[in-house]
Motif scaffolding. Structure first.
Motif, PDB file in Angstrom:
ATOM      1  N   VAL A  84      27.314  25.273  72.483  1.00 22.26           N
ATOM      2  CA  VAL A  84      26.146  26.146  72.609  1.00 22.26           C
ATOM      3  C   VAL A  84      26.543  27.600  72.376  1.00 22.26           C
ATOM      4  N   PHE A  85      27.698  27.990  72.911  1.00 23.29           N
ATOM      5  CA  PHE A  85      28.168  29.366  72.731  1.00 23.29           C
ATOM      6  C   PHE A  85      28.414  29.674  71.256  1.00 23.29           C
ATOM      7  N   LEU A  86      29.033  28.729  70.540  1.00 25.25           N
ATOM      8  CA  LEU A  86      29.304  28.949  69.122  1.00 25.25           C
ATOM      9  C   LEU A  86      28.018  29.023  68.306  1.00 25.25           C
ATOM     10  N   VAL A  87      26.990  28.309  68.748  1.00 22.22           N
ATOM     11  CA  VAL A  87      25.703  28.375  68.054  1.00 22.22           C
ATOM     12  C   VAL A  87      25.013  29.713  68.322  1.00 22.22           C
ATOM     13  N   VAL A  88      25.103  30.188  69.558  1.00 24.93           N
ATOM     14  CA  VAL A  88      24.413  31.422  69.945  1.00 24.93           C
ATOM     15  C   VAL A  88      25.142  32.660  69.427  1.00 24.93           C
ATOM     16  N   GLN A 146      16.159  41.438  73.544  1.00 26.80           N
ATOM     17  CA  GLN A 146      16.862  40.279  72.996  1.00 26.80           C
ATOM     18  C   GLN A 146      18.318  40.265  73.431  1.00 26.80           C
ATOM     19  N   ASP A 147      18.943  41.431  73.437  1.00 25.57           N
ATOM     20  CA  ASP A 147      20.345  41.508  73.853  1.00 25.57           C
ATOM     21  C   ASP A 147      20.508  41.089  75.310  1.00 25.57           C
ATOM     22  N   ARG A 148      19.572  41.494  76.161  1.00 24.17           N
ATOM     23  CA  ARG A 148      19.650  41.084  77.568  1.00 24.17           C
ATOM     24  C   ARG A 148      19.506  39.570  77.704  1.00 24.17           C
ATOM     25  N   ARG A 149      18.680  38.959  76.860  1.00 27.68           N
ATOM     26  CA  ARG A 149      18.563  37.496  76.896  1.00 27.68           C
ATOM     27  C   ARG A 149      19.890  36.841  76.518  1.00 27.68           C
ATOM     28  N   PHE A 150      20.525  37.371  75.487  1.00 25.63           N
ATOM     29  CA  PHE A 150      21.817  36.813  75.081  1.00 25.63           C
ATOM     30  C   PHE A 150      22.865  37.004  76.175  1.00 25.63           C
ATOM     31  N   SER A 174      26.166  34.471  80.311  1.00 26.91           N
ATOM     32  CA  SER A 174      26.532  34.357  81.726  1.00 26.91           C
ATOM     33  C   SER A 174      26.325  32.928  82.225  1.00 26.91           C
ATOM     34  N   ILE A 175      25.199  32.329  81.845  1.00 20.27           N
ATOM     35  CA  ILE A 175      24.934  30.945  82.260  1.00 20.27           C
ATOM     36  C   ILE A 175      25.982  29.999  81.688  1.00 20.27           C
ATOM     37  N   LEU A 176      26.319  30.192  80.418  1.00 16.71           N
ATOM     38  CA  LEU A 176      27.338  29.342  79.804  1.00 16.71           C
ATOM     39  C   LEU A 176      28.686  29.517  80.486  1.00 16.71           C
TER      40      LEU A 176
END
Length: 258
Positions: free
Chosen positions: A74-78, A34-38, A43-45
């Motif tokens: 999106v960053f603030l949501v994630v 999960q951490d790698r997904r985040f 990185s994409i953001l």
């Protein structure tokens, strides 16, 4: 956690620790994924934000700067989910260290244990040396799970004194109850170590022994006068809004009292 406690009672500590360690390792693998997904999402953001910034600067007439709010939103949501994942991952790693250290203790391996109670050793005590109460591989090192220096002193006192039989029974009952609370012991193991406790304890003792210094009379009178003046100015501000400009002056006058 009830299953782990039951297993601890039925199969012995080593089997329970190993079983719980396998569960924790499996949870760590999932959390690391999960951490790698985040990390990929962040990185994409970041790349999207840089591209939008370049486009907004170079083609301001075509792309509005408001598009920058999209990756930021999106960053603030994630972000809360990412921080929660990191917190859970950190805790699971601490729990893993706890079980690994307990398995090492059962094998009489104290390589990762720093506290052995040698400072509480005494040549004149009737049984400390004979029973290996303190020192490397000692009873103290086997039992010690204290997080602070005062807690270690209490444990050392328990190991070097003979209490009443009623007190012994109470301690045995509590130890038996704590034996079944594996989840509680994991939570206690996740409490940060009080590494600077000795210096903090010395500082606290010196502060307690210091005589109380009275507040100078001038400071008290100044504080009273400025407090009364502040109340008067606040009353005037209600009647005259222009009096707000005196607030910085009142704040500066309070500095000597602080």
């Amino acid at each position: 956690m009830v299953g782990a406690s039951a297993e601890l009672s039925a199969s012995g500590p080593e089997v329970a620790y190993q079983g719980r360690l396998q569960e924790v390792n499996a949870a760590i693998v999932v959390l690391e994924q999960q951490d790698r997904r985040f990390v990929r999402i962040r990185s994409i953001l970041g790349v999207v934000s840089i591209c939008l910034a370049v486009l907004c600067i170079g083609r301001a007439d075509v792309i509005s700067w408001r598009w920058m709010l999209l990756p930021l939103s999106v960053f603030l949501v994630v972000l809360p989910f990412d921080r929660r994942c990191l917190g859970r991952l950190s805790r699971q790693r601490q729990v893993r260290s706890f079980h690994e250290s307990r398995l090492r203790r059962l094998k009489r391996d104290f390589s990762g244990e720093s506290e052995n109670g040698s400072e509480y050793d005494s040549e004149s005590h009737p049984w400390i040396r004979d029973l290996d109460v303190f020192g490397r591989g000692s009873l103290f090192q086997m039992l010690n799970e204290c997080r602070t220096r005062p807690g270690q002193r209490v444990l050392a006192e328990w190991l070097t004194t003979v209490p009443q039989s009623s007190e012994i029974r109470v301690r045995q009952a509590r130890a038996q109850g704590l034996k079944q609370e594996l989840g509680l012991r994991e939570s206690l193991a996740c409490i940060p170590e009080a590494e600077g406790w000795e210096s903090a304890e010395r500082l606290l003792k010196s502060w307690v022994r210091e005589p109380a210094e009275p507040i100078p009379t001038g400071v008290i009178l100044w504080s009273v006068l400025i407090g009364l003046a502040s109340l008067a100015v606040l009353g005037l501000m209600i009647q005259t809004p222009g009096m707000f400009r005196w607030l910085p002056v009142l704040a500066l006058l309070q500095m000597p009292a602080i």
